[in-house]
Design a protein around this motif. Sequence first.
Motif, PDB file in Angstrom:
ATOM      1  N   SER A  14       0.792  -1.224   0.059  1.00 34.49           N
ATOM      2  CA  SER A  14      -0.193  -0.043   0.031  1.00 34.49           C
ATOM      3  C   SER A  14       0.878   1.323   0.015  1.00 34.49           C
ATOM      4  N   ILE A  15       2.137   1.143   0.427  1.00 43.76           N
ATOM      5  CA  ILE A  15       2.988   2.347   0.328  1.00 43.76           C
ATOM      6  C   ILE A  15       3.408   2.890  -0.958  1.00 43.76           C
ATOM      7  N   PRO A  16       2.939   4.212  -1.323  1.00 43.81           N
ATOM      8  CA  PRO A  16       3.097   4.545  -2.602  1.00 43.81           C
ATOM      9  C   PRO A  16       4.812   4.861  -2.764  1.00 43.81           C
TER      10      PRO A  16
ATOM     11  N   ARG B 135       9.939  -4.603 -16.333  1.00 41.49           N
ATOM     12  CA  ARG B 135      10.412  -5.640 -15.665  1.00 41.49           C
ATOM     13  C   ARG B 135      10.997  -6.869 -16.363  1.00 41.49           C
ATOM     14  N   SER B 136      10.537  -7.009 -17.508  1.00 39.16           N
ATOM     15  CA  SER B 136      11.187  -8.000 -18.386  1.00 39.16           C
ATOM     16  C   SER B 136      12.807  -7.982 -18.620  1.00 39.16           C
ATOM     17  N   TRP B 137      13.131  -6.732 -18.662  1.00 45.33           N
ATOM     18  CA  TRP B 137      14.420  -6.303 -18.984  1.00 45.33           C
ATOM     19  C   TRP B 137      15.578  -6.798 -17.548  1.00 45.33           C
ATOM     20  N   VAL B 138      14.856  -6.305 -16.679  1.00 49.20           N
ATOM     21  CA  VAL B 138      15.420  -6.670 -15.250  1.00 49.20           C
ATOM     22  C   VAL B 138      15.806  -8.086 -14.873  1.00 49.20           C
ATOM     23  N   LYS B 139      14.665  -8.833 -15.614  1.00 42.48           N
ATOM     24  CA  LYS B 139      14.544 -10.238 -15.327  1.00 42.48           C
ATOM     25  C   LYS B 139      15.726 -10.796 -16.178  1.00 42.48           C
ATOM     26  N   ASN B 140      16.300 -10.058 -16.945  1.00 42.81           N
ATOM     27  CA  ASN B 140      17.309 -10.734 -17.734  1.00 42.81           C
ATOM     28  C   ASN B 140      18.572 -11.229 -16.983  1.00 42.81           C
ATOM     29  N   ARG B 141      18.612 -10.780 -15.659  1.00 36.70           N
ATOM     30  CA  ARG B 141      19.684 -11.246 -14.692  1.00 36.70           C
ATOM     31  C   ARG B 141      19.250 -12.251 -13.603  1.00 36.70           C
ATOM     32  N   GLY B 142      18.291 -12.816 -13.992  1.00 39.11           N
ATOM     33  CA  GLY B 142      17.716 -13.809 -13.078  1.00 39.11           C
ATOM     34  C   GLY B 142      16.609 -13.417 -11.962  1.00 39.11           C
ATOM     35  N   VAL B 143      16.344 -12.304 -12.124  1.00 38.07           N
ATOM     36  CA  VAL B 143      15.447 -11.606 -10.843  1.00 38.07           C
ATOM     37  C   VAL B 143      13.792 -12.237 -11.116  1.00 38.07           C
ATOM     38  N   PRO B 144      13.469 -12.925 -10.049  1.00 38.69           N
ATOM     39  CA  PRO B 144      12.005 -13.515 -10.303  1.00 38.69           C
ATOM     40  C   PRO B 144      10.996 -12.506 -10.088  1.00 38.69           C
ATOM     41  N   GLN B 145      10.011 -13.039 -10.557  1.00 38.02           N
ATOM     42  CA  GLN B 145       8.760 -11.964 -10.505  1.00 38.02           C
ATOM     43  C   GLN B 145       8.426 -11.470  -9.122  1.00 38.02           C
ATOM     44  N   ASP B 146       8.573 -12.213  -8.024  1.00 35.43           N
ATOM     45  CA  ASP B 146       8.039 -11.724  -6.785  1.00 35.43           C
ATOM     46  C   ASP B 146       8.906 -10.745  -6.245  1.00 35.43           C
ATOM     47  N   GLN B 147       9.730 -10.285  -6.897  1.00 39.40           N
ATOM     48  CA  GLN B 147      10.652  -8.968  -6.456  1.00 39.40           C
ATOM     49  C   GLN B 147       9.922  -7.641  -7.018  1.00 39.40           C
ATOM     50  N   PHE B 148       8.979  -7.826  -7.751  1.00 37.74           N
ATOM     51  CA  PHE B 148       8.128  -6.851  -8.158  1.00 37.74           C
ATOM     52  C   PHE B 148       6.842  -6.579  -7.659  1.00 37.74           C
ATOM     53  N   ASP B 149       6.997  -6.857  -6.204  1.00 38.05           N
ATOM     54  CA  ASP B 149       5.718  -6.668  -5.300  1.00 38.05           C
ATOM     55  C   ASP B 149       5.609  -5.611  -4.702  1.00 38.05           C
ATOM     56  N   GLY B 150       6.082  -4.642  -4.934  1.00 39.79           N
ATOM     57  CA  GLY B 150       6.336  -3.337  -4.365  1.00 39.79           C
ATOM     58  C   GLY B 150       7.221  -3.145  -3.301  1.00 39.79           C
ATOM     59  N   ARG B 151       8.090  -3.709  -3.280  1.00 39.26           N
ATOM     60  CA  ARG B 151       9.110  -3.734  -1.996  1.00 39.26           C
ATOM     61  C   ARG B 151      10.266  -2.613  -2.499  1.00 39.26           C
ATOM     62  N   PRO B 152      10.803  -2.058  -1.455  1.00 38.13           N
ATOM     63  CA  PRO B 152      11.629  -0.833  -1.727  1.00 38.13           C
ATOM     64  C   PRO B 152      12.717  -1.090  -2.722  1.00 38.13           C
ATOM     65  N   VAL B 153      13.065  -0.353  -3.733  1.00 33.69           N
ATOM     66  CA  VAL B 153      13.978  -0.699  -4.674  1.00 33.69           C
ATOM     67  C   VAL B 153      15.026   0.564  -4.128  1.00 33.69           C
TER      68      VAL B 153
ATOM     69  N   ASP C 196      13.959   0.448   5.752  1.00 37.67           N
ATOM     70  CA  ASP C 196      12.959   1.142   6.577  1.00 37.67           C
ATOM     71  C   ASP C 196      12.757   2.574   6.419  1.00 37.67           C
ATOM     72  N   MET C 197      13.689   3.236   6.114  1.00 37.47           N
ATOM     73  CA  MET C 197      13.703   4.441   6.052  1.00 37.47           C
ATOM     74  C   MET C 197      12.543   4.962   4.798  1.00 37.47           C
ATOM     75  N   VAL C 198      12.645   4.027   3.694  1.00 41.66           N
ATOM     76  CA  VAL C 198      11.685   4.389   2.441  1.00 41.66           C
ATOM     77  C   VAL C 198      10.395   4.232   3.283  1.00 41.66           C
ATOM     78  N   LYS C 199      10.186   3.161   4.100  1.00 39.32           N
ATOM     79  CA  LYS C 199       8.813   2.781   4.659  1.00 39.32           C
ATOM     80  C   LYS C 199       8.535   4.071   5.748  1.00 39.32           C
ATOM     81  N   GLU C 200       9.436   4.750   6.199  1.00 40.92           N
ATOM     82  CA  GLU C 200       8.967   5.956   7.113  1.00 40.92           C
ATOM     83  C   GLU C 200       9.025   7.178   6.322  1.00 40.92           C
ATOM     84  N   LYS C 201       9.421   7.240   5.161  1.00 43.14           N
ATOM     85  CA  LYS C 201       9.542   8.214   4.271  1.00 43.14           C
ATOM     86  C   LYS C 201      10.418   9.414   4.923  1.00 43.14           C
TER      87      LYS C 201
END
Length: 579
Positions: free
Chosen positions: A8-10, A28-46, A246-251
């Motif tokens: 939910s965190i924008p 997403r597709s281009w980032v996946k070319n180094r073996g990144v699975p789909q679940d890494q695009f679930d909104g977690r902080p980059v 955590d800082m991303v979550k805390e803005k």
Amino acid sequence: MAKKAKKSIPQRSIQWFGRQDIYGFLYRSWVKNRGVPQDQFDGRPVIGICNTYSELVPCNSHFRTIAEHVRAGVLEAGGFPVEFPVMSLGETLLRPTAMLYRNLASMDVEESIRANPLDGVILLVGCDKTTPALLMGAASVDLPTIAVSGGPMLSGKYRGKDIGSGTNTWSMSEDLRAGRITLEDFHEAESCMHRSHGHCMTMGTASTMASMVESLGIGMPGNAAIPAVDARRNVLARMAGRRVVDMVKEKLVMSKVLTRQNFLNAIRTNAAIGGSTNAVIHLIAVARRLGVKLDLEDWDRYGRGVHTLVNLMPSGKYLMEDFYYAGGLPAVLRELGRAGKLHKDALTVNGKTIWENNRDAPCWNRNVIHAFAKPFKKNTGIAVLRGNLCPDGAIIKPSAATPKLMKHRGRAVVFRSIEEFHRRIDDPKLKIDANSVMVLQNCGPKGYPGMAEVGNMPLPPRLLKRGITDMVRISDARMSGTAYGTVVLHVAPEAAAGGTLALVREGDEIELDVAKRRLELLVDEAELARRRARWKPPAAPLDRGYWKLYHDHVVQANEGADLDFLVGKSGPFVPRDNH
Ligand code: FES
């Protein structure tokens, strides 16, 4: 197993990776070319790991390892780490001076962060200019950010003695010129001085800036002094990686951490560590990126009454490794807090105040870190001078100066460029004595260009041989943080911008009075007006590319020597984003 970030965190990265359209596919597709699975695009902080690794920057040559530890920390906290390179600046190889490129590197950092799907950033900083360049660039974007310094080298060891990078380079090169050591001794010392990864292990500019990072609160506690090759440096990098998620979550963005209070803490810390004069320019530049009011007078006002507590080269005798074992910067911050010289409630990146982080910090060696009540040197904040020779200010570092020269009147020996200085200084016919005032022109931000670290001009060999070790020296240049002497620096306006410095002539009398904060050229106004009418600005050294951009837009030293169009924060939003 990694924790999942709340969806939910924008976050900025969701504008790229959270889309279910053609662009989302592409991102997403281009980032996946180094073996990144789909679940890494679930909104977690980059989290961007902004890396200044380069084999051309020896101080930062271990940054691939540090980046791996940051990466591990980011993953452990449930973030998605992405490492990217930016322009790196090394003091040792880069010509004409790394400072010329500080602003260019900051532009690279700013645009690399803003243009990419990043929610937070770790800045890997080390050699002198990499720290301000990355702080300046990141400040202009203003994401949650932690700076991680690469750490100092182990102490140099030469024939049973400790030697410090820079400081002993200066003294040994003067010994060589004076015939006190042989060329073979000199070569042997080279191998003994820099014997591990890390940056200069004196309290030079790199160690100063690492201390600024910690005292500003934009680095983790302990950032300043852990040696580069000590495993605890890697632990700090890993903890920073965890924390930025955590800082991303805390803005908790950079501008919430870097308030005026934090800068004032850094100014006092600089005095307490006998830090580099270069910090003056860099901190003003960072503050101006954020819209925080900070000027030269703040350095004088808030540094006054602060004593140097740290007995480190170039002001003292120990090295950064000793400093770390004695308690490091936390022990200094504790002394400052207890002496009422710290804004205790200034926030830091770990979410605690600076006082919460440091109030219980131990000191293990009072020879290295003195108590405020029994300082190593008294009243040693940067002194800001004014007078007709520097109407917009000049600075001197009293802790590195000779006390009896702090009030001095002498006749000018003028060098119109550093090349002219090198041509004439060894000439036995040069009319110079220990009372002369050495004046160097055209080495400021525009004049050199890039404001070289040449302000601590070496003394003439015949005076060195007579045992003269210091003279008053004045210029619009900077000085290496590892250097020392009664050296007036950063004269503004600089000679190449038409400052009074350009009008000084051989034999003119100059008066320096540091206690009164005065620097005067004792030539009457009418004569100065005549000289000014005949003065012509020197031609720009190169009329193309970045050099031209720099020459046309650099502001003076008292304003941070940034480019005028980079001052001010423009934020994380990408203009003309049509995707
Ligand atoms: Fe890089 Fe001194 S040369 S810190």
